[in-house]
Design a protein around this motif. Structure first.
Motif, mmCIF file in Angstrom:
data_model
loop_
_atom_site.group_PDB
_atom_site.id
_atom_site.type_symbol
_atom_site.label_atom_id
_atom_site.label_comp_id
_atom_site.label_asym_id
_atom_site.label_seq_id
_atom_site.Cartn_x
_atom_site.Cartn_y
_atom_site.Cartn_z
ATOM 1 N N LEU A 97 0.822 -1.212 0.000
ATOM 2 C CA LEU A 97 0.000 0.000 0.000
ATOM 3 C C LEU A 97 0.858 1.264 0.000
ATOM 4 C CD1 LEU A 97 -2.978 -0.937 2.348
ATOM 5 C CD2 LEU A 97 -2.966 -0.756 -0.153
ATOM 6 N N CYS A 98 1.970 1.236 0.722
ATOM 7 C CA CYS A 98 2.847 2.414 0.724
ATOM 8 C C CYS A 98 3.486 2.620 -0.647
ATOM 9 C CB CYS A 98 3.897 2.299 1.819
ATOM 10 S SG CYS A 98 3.190 2.484 3.475
ATOM 11 N N LEU A 99 3.906 1.544 -1.287
ATOM 12 C CA LEU A 99 4.445 1.668 -2.646
ATOM 13 C C LEU A 99 3.367 2.124 -3.628
ATOM 14 C CD1 LEU A 99 6.759 -1.467 -2.888
ATOM 15 C CD2 LEU A 99 7.459 0.934 -2.847
ATOM 16 N N LEU A 100 2.174 1.618 -3.465
ATOM 17 C CA LEU A 100 1.063 2.049 -4.314
ATOM 18 C C LEU A 100 0.768 3.533 -4.093
ATOM 19 C CD1 LEU A 100 -1.185 1.268 -6.329
ATOM 20 C CD2 LEU A 100 -2.603 0.704 -4.342
ATOM 21 N N GLY A 101 0.796 3.968 -2.845
ATOM 22 C CA GLY A 101 0.567 5.378 -2.544
ATOM 23 C C GLY A 101 1.602 6.277 -3.192
ATOM 24 N N VAL A 102 2.862 5.879 -3.131
ATOM 25 C CA VAL A 102 3.932 6.650 -3.777
ATOM 26 C C VAL A 102 3.717 6.670 -5.287
ATOM 27 C CG1 VAL A 102 6.412 6.684 -4.285
ATOM 28 C CG2 VAL A 102 5.623 6.288 -1.949
#
Length: 111
Positions: A97-102
């Motif tokens: 999710l953090c990579l997707l957010g970035v």
């Protein structure tokens, strides 16, 4: 500037993470602050903000807002408590999710 940002970030992290309940044993508060922090960091970094903003927000505020150490501790506790599915799910959700957010922040700025 970094100290001021750190105070703001730590206060926000405490407020958010203490109000977001666990979901299926997943520490959703930590996931929430890490996801929000990743998105804001990406937005500011990819938009070439001035150095003063980088110090105040990226290093100070987001450095104390996001938390890898709490993520690691809470994830280890899930394993220690025999919550194997929650253990792996917590790792997967935080990383993906953090990579997707970035990625979404980056794409939003490139449009």
């Amino acid at each position: 500037m970094i100290g001021t940002g750190g105070f703001i970030g730590a206060s926000l992290r405490y407020t958010i993470s203490s109000r977001v309940p666990k979901i299926q044993n997943i520490p959703a508060g930590t996931l929430t602050v890490n996801l929000l922090g990743s998105i804001v960091l990406a937005l500011l970094t990819f938009s070439s903000e001035p150095e003063s903003v980088v110090y105040l927000v990226n290093i100070g505020m987001l450095g104390s807002f996001t938390t890898f150490s709490t993520f690691a501790y809470e994830t280890f506790r899930l394993l220690e408590d025999g919550q194997n599915i929650s253990f792996f799910l917590n790792i997967f959700l935080n990383v993906m999710l953090c990579l997707l957010g970035v990625s979404i922040a980056y794409l939003a700025l490139m449009l």
